[in-house]
Design an enzyme around this catalytic site. Structure first.
Site, PDB file in Angstrom:
ATOM      1  N   GLY A  93     -25.997  -2.589  45.214  1.00 49.02           N
ATOM      2  CA  GLY A  93     -25.393  -3.907  45.256  1.00 49.02           C
ATOM      3  C   GLY A  93     -25.851  -4.735  44.076  1.00 49.02           C
ATOM      4  CE  LYS A 101     -25.081  -0.989  38.426  1.00 49.55           C
ATOM      5  NZ  LYS A 101     -26.291  -1.704  38.001  1.00 49.55           N
ATOM      6  CD  GLU A 142     -30.862   5.545  35.489  1.00 52.55           C
ATOM      7  OE1 GLU A 142     -30.318   6.530  34.951  1.00 52.55           O
ATOM      8  OE2 GLU A 142     -31.899   5.627  36.158  1.00 52.55           O
TER       9      GLU A 142
END
Length: 336
Positions: free
Chosen positions: A136, A191, A281
């Site tokens: 989240g 994302k 990442e």
């Protein structure tokens, strides 16, 4: 009292240890650095990652993973995604047979194209029903400061998700449950790639329209790949999709956005990696994500341009031109 082990004592791992302790658990925090172990146990501070935050007394640090894992009901994994397989292989024999694995990681493994929960299952043999994913809009410094935030705890087992939900619910951290592990993990992984692109826009001096367009079309890429892999489309409208995307693309606290901003200012991949110590990442996940998309015939044009900037030396401005010169089409297209 619940017992949890958090591996390891990086920024998000340390913050989640605080969340668990504030929710009532006794937490063992594994740290390789002896100075972090000493500081946590004597001053309740992680001097490297959270120097201004007081950790609860229920958080104890140790370097011995076996000691930390003994009797742990929840085993929280907070390591770089590309390191998970190797480190978990060493920890797995030390983990109790009934422990719940909690993944805080947002990435896809290079080579195997596996999501983090899939790597956990492959390495340990544990059933997916004993794995939960936390994902989240969870920027660690803000949660450490107890600014209100929400998250998703996803598991194929509702009871597992609810157990982790209860273990991390505090006045400042509100978890919701979900059974769509695929969607939650993909939302968290993709994302990061879109945030790299958002940072590039910032570095090149573009404004709000450009950022909003990028984020919206990035969400479309996420949705297309997710649907092709069997995810629930509604997941991407929630905290693990849109919520995480907004936080990571919009905040200077985001490692991926910061990394991308430096690329947008003209630095090379090698230069940014040498300068930025913490892992972004998206840099490693973009290639396996593209491989997944190619296997399924899913278009991910933004992700592809990010990959070209990172690994082919394409100037970010050229990536923007390539995206804007593509043949226009309908806005909504879930299937390839």
């Amino acid at each position: 009292m619940r017992r949890a082990a958090v591996l390891t004592a990086g920024s998000w791992g340390s913050v989640f240890a605080k969340v668990l302790a504030d929710a009532g658990a006794r937490v063992n925090l594994v740290a390789r650095d002896p100075e972090i172990v000493r500081a946590v146990n004597t001053r309740q501070v992680n001097p490297r990652y959270l120097p201004a935050i007081q950790l609860p007394d229920r958080v104890r640090a140790m370097s011995d993973a076996g000691e930390a894992l003994a009797g742990a009901e929840f085993v929280v994994l907070a390591v770089p995604s590309q390191a998970l397989r190797s480190v978990l292989a060493g920890w797995a024999p030390l983990i109790g047979p009934d422990a719940v694995y909690v993944s805080l990681m947002k990435g896809v493994e290079v080579g195997s194209q596996l999501r983090m929960s899939e790597v956990i299952t492959q390495v340990t043999g544990v059933s997916p029903d004993r794995i939960a994913v936390v994902s989240g809009p969870n920027l660690a410094p803000e949660i450490a400061a107890e600014q209100p935030a929400a998250t998703v705890v996803a598991s194929t087992s509702t009871s597992t998700a609810e157990a982790v939900q209860a273990a991390c619910w505090t006045p400042y951290f509100r978890p919701y449950t979900n059974t769509d592990v695929i969607g939650c993990e993909l939302g968290g992984a993709i994302k990061n790639v879109i945030a790299l692109a958002a940072g590039m826009l910032e570095g090149m001096g573009f404004g709000t329209n450009s950022l909003a367009s990028l984020m919206t079309r990035g969400l479309a890429e996420t949705l297309r790949l997710g649907v092709a892999l069997g995810a629930d489309p509604m997941t991407f409208a929630g905290l693990a999709g849109l919520g995480d995307l907004v936080a990571t693309c919009g905040s200077p606290l985001s490692r991926n956005r910061t990394f991308g901003e430096k690329l947008g200012r003209g630095l090379t991949l090698a230069q940014v990696e040498a300068e930025q110590q913490q892992v972004a990442e998206g840099v490693r996940s973009c290639r396996p994500l593209l491989a997944m998309a190619d296997d399924l015939g899913v278009a991910m044009p933004i992700t592809r341009q990010v990959e070209r900037v990172l690994y082919e030396g394409l100037p970010p401005m050229e990536a923007v031109k390539d995206l804007m010169s593509r043949e226009p089409g309908p806005e909504y297209r879930l299937r390839p």
